[in-house]
Design a protein around this motif. Sequence first.
Motif, PDB file in Angstrom:
ATOM      1  N   ASN A 156       0.808  -1.209   0.000  1.00  0.00           N
ATOM      2  CA  ASN A 156       0.000   0.000   0.000  1.00  0.00           C
ATOM      3  C   ASN A 156       0.846   1.265   0.000  1.00  0.00           C
ATOM      4  OD1 ASN A 156       0.323  -1.377   2.563  1.00  0.00           O
ATOM      5  ND2 ASN A 156      -0.837   0.252   3.558  1.00  0.00           N
TER       6      ASN A 156
ATOM      7  N   MET B 242       3.357   1.241  -2.426  1.00  0.00           N
ATOM      8  CA  MET B 242       4.077   0.993  -3.670  1.00  0.00           C
ATOM      9  C   MET B 242       3.248   1.353  -4.899  1.00  0.00           C
ATOM     10  SD  MET B 242       5.674  -2.721  -2.563  1.00  0.00           S
ATOM     11  CE  MET B 242       6.441  -3.062  -4.161  1.00  0.00           C
ATOM     12  N   TYR B 243       3.977   1.669  -5.966  1.00  0.00           N
ATOM     13  CA  TYR B 243       3.370   1.910  -7.269  1.00  0.00           C
ATOM     14  C   TYR B 243       3.934   0.874  -8.239  1.00  0.00           C
ATOM     15  CZ  TYR B 243       1.764   6.247  -5.183  1.00  0.00           C
ATOM     16  OH  TYR B 243       1.159   7.157  -4.363  1.00  0.00           O
ATOM     17  N   ALA B 244       3.421   0.861  -9.461  1.00  0.00           N
ATOM     18  CA  ALA B 244       3.822  -0.171 -10.418  1.00  0.00           C
ATOM     19  C   ALA B 244       5.339  -0.226 -10.587  1.00  0.00           C
ATOM     20  CB  ALA B 244       3.143   0.062 -11.757  1.00  0.00           C
ATOM     21  N   ARG B 245       5.977   0.912 -10.605  1.00  0.00           N
ATOM     22  CA  ARG B 245       7.430   0.952 -10.815  1.00  0.00           C
ATOM     23  C   ARG B 245       8.202   0.304  -9.668  1.00  0.00           C
ATOM     24  NH1 ARG B 245       5.800   6.113  -9.426  1.00  0.00           N
ATOM     25  NH2 ARG B 245       6.660   6.919  -7.443  1.00  0.00           N
ATOM     26  N   ASP B 246       7.546   0.148  -8.514  1.00  0.00           N
ATOM     27  CA  ASP B 246       8.220  -0.417  -7.343  1.00  0.00           C
ATOM     28  C   ASP B 246       8.196  -1.943  -7.322  1.00  0.00           C
ATOM     29  OD1 ASP B 246       8.710   2.179  -6.208  1.00  0.00           O
ATOM     30  OD2 ASP B 246       6.594   2.239  -5.626  1.00  0.00           O
TER      31      ASP B 246
ATOM     32  N   ASN C 188      -0.667  -2.307 -13.891  1.00  0.00           N
ATOM     33  CA  ASN C 188      -1.764  -1.458 -13.417  1.00  0.00           C
ATOM     34  C   ASN C 188      -2.113  -1.836 -11.975  1.00  0.00           C
ATOM     35  OD1 ASN C 188      -2.611  -3.950 -14.271  1.00  0.00           O
ATOM     36  ND2 ASN C 188      -4.361  -3.224 -15.455  1.00  0.00           N
ATOM     37  N   VAL C 189      -1.193  -1.541 -11.076  1.00  0.00           N
ATOM     38  CA  VAL C 189      -1.260  -2.039  -9.702  1.00  0.00           C
ATOM     39  C   VAL C 189      -2.466  -1.494  -8.944  1.00  0.00           C
ATOM     40  CG1 VAL C 189       0.221  -0.226  -8.756  1.00  0.00           C
ATOM     41  CG2 VAL C 189       0.110  -2.432  -7.615  1.00  0.00           C
ATOM     42  N   ASP C 190      -2.981  -0.338  -9.330  1.00  0.00           N
ATOM     43  CA  ASP C 190      -4.110   0.250  -8.609  1.00  0.00           C
ATOM     44  C   ASP C 190      -5.360  -0.624  -8.680  1.00  0.00           C
ATOM     45  OD1 ASP C 190      -2.542   2.351  -7.946  1.00  0.00           O
ATOM     46  OD2 ASP C 190      -3.555   3.847  -9.186  1.00  0.00           O
TER      47      ASP C 190
ATOM     48  N   GLY D 253      -5.401   1.320  -5.398  1.00  0.00           N
ATOM     49  CA  GLY D 253      -5.622   2.723  -5.710  1.00  0.00           C
ATOM     50  C   GLY D 253      -6.436   3.436  -4.647  1.00  0.00           C
TER      51      GLY D 253
ATOM     52  N   ARG E 190      -4.433   3.288  -0.601  1.00  0.00           N
ATOM     53  CA  ARG E 190      -3.439   4.285  -0.222  1.00  0.00           C
ATOM     54  C   ARG E 190      -4.077   5.460   0.513  1.00  0.00           C
ATOM     55  NH1 ARG E 190      -2.015   3.423  -5.608  1.00  0.00           N
ATOM     56  NH2 ARG E 190      -0.285   1.949  -5.867  1.00  0.00           N
TER      57      ARG E 190
END
Length: 234
Positions: A191, A193-197, A205-207, A228, A231
Amino acid sequence: MTATPSLSLSDRALFVPAADTLVIADIHLGRAADSSVDAPIDDGLAVRDALESLLARTEPATVVVAGDLLHSFQTIPRGVERDLAALEEAINDAGASLVVTLGNHDSMLESVFDGETASEYRLADGETVVCHGHERPETEAARYVVGHDHPALSVEGRKLPCFLYGPNVYDGADVMMVPAFTPLAAGATVNGMYARDFQSPLISNVDRFHPGVWDDSSDEPLWFPPLGECRRLL
């Protein structure tokens, strides 16, 4: 939100009833012995006890390890062969077969394991492909089950191993990421992290991924809104 009816979650493991298969990932045998801790815990014993409990509960025909059965890239620490033999014995005693899909940590696996291995493994349900998740899969599937990133969720100051379920998120397929089976993995706090992480290319599309944590008191998973939304809530 609930996972698909064809999947059954447990503590750090996934059972696919239609394939009569138990899936676990990221066991990392030898992690404790490979550490700099003077008196590491017996992670092999902890893993074996947890697996025996799951085998008794699910009675699978097949156990699939979704990569990183081993931890060390270059050596086999003392005790790893013993711990691996104990896991194989537990699976054999339960009447199940073992398949290991290779992870990025499994470069030494062939020196200690002569059982069935594969880069990707299609389950008997015909819909699910298990792989480690560190590379893009070559096999088409309706669902991919992966490990690799050791997902965890931070809830009210507690960091809990979690599943990540994304419907229709990878080339039209569902993705289920399972937490690390080893109790030594702190986990990556998803929670935050974003896709790049994420290290897995299946997480873009991690959200849209729903985190789920196992609740011992109710003996079932607790699902949260997609990341999404999480967070803002956690």
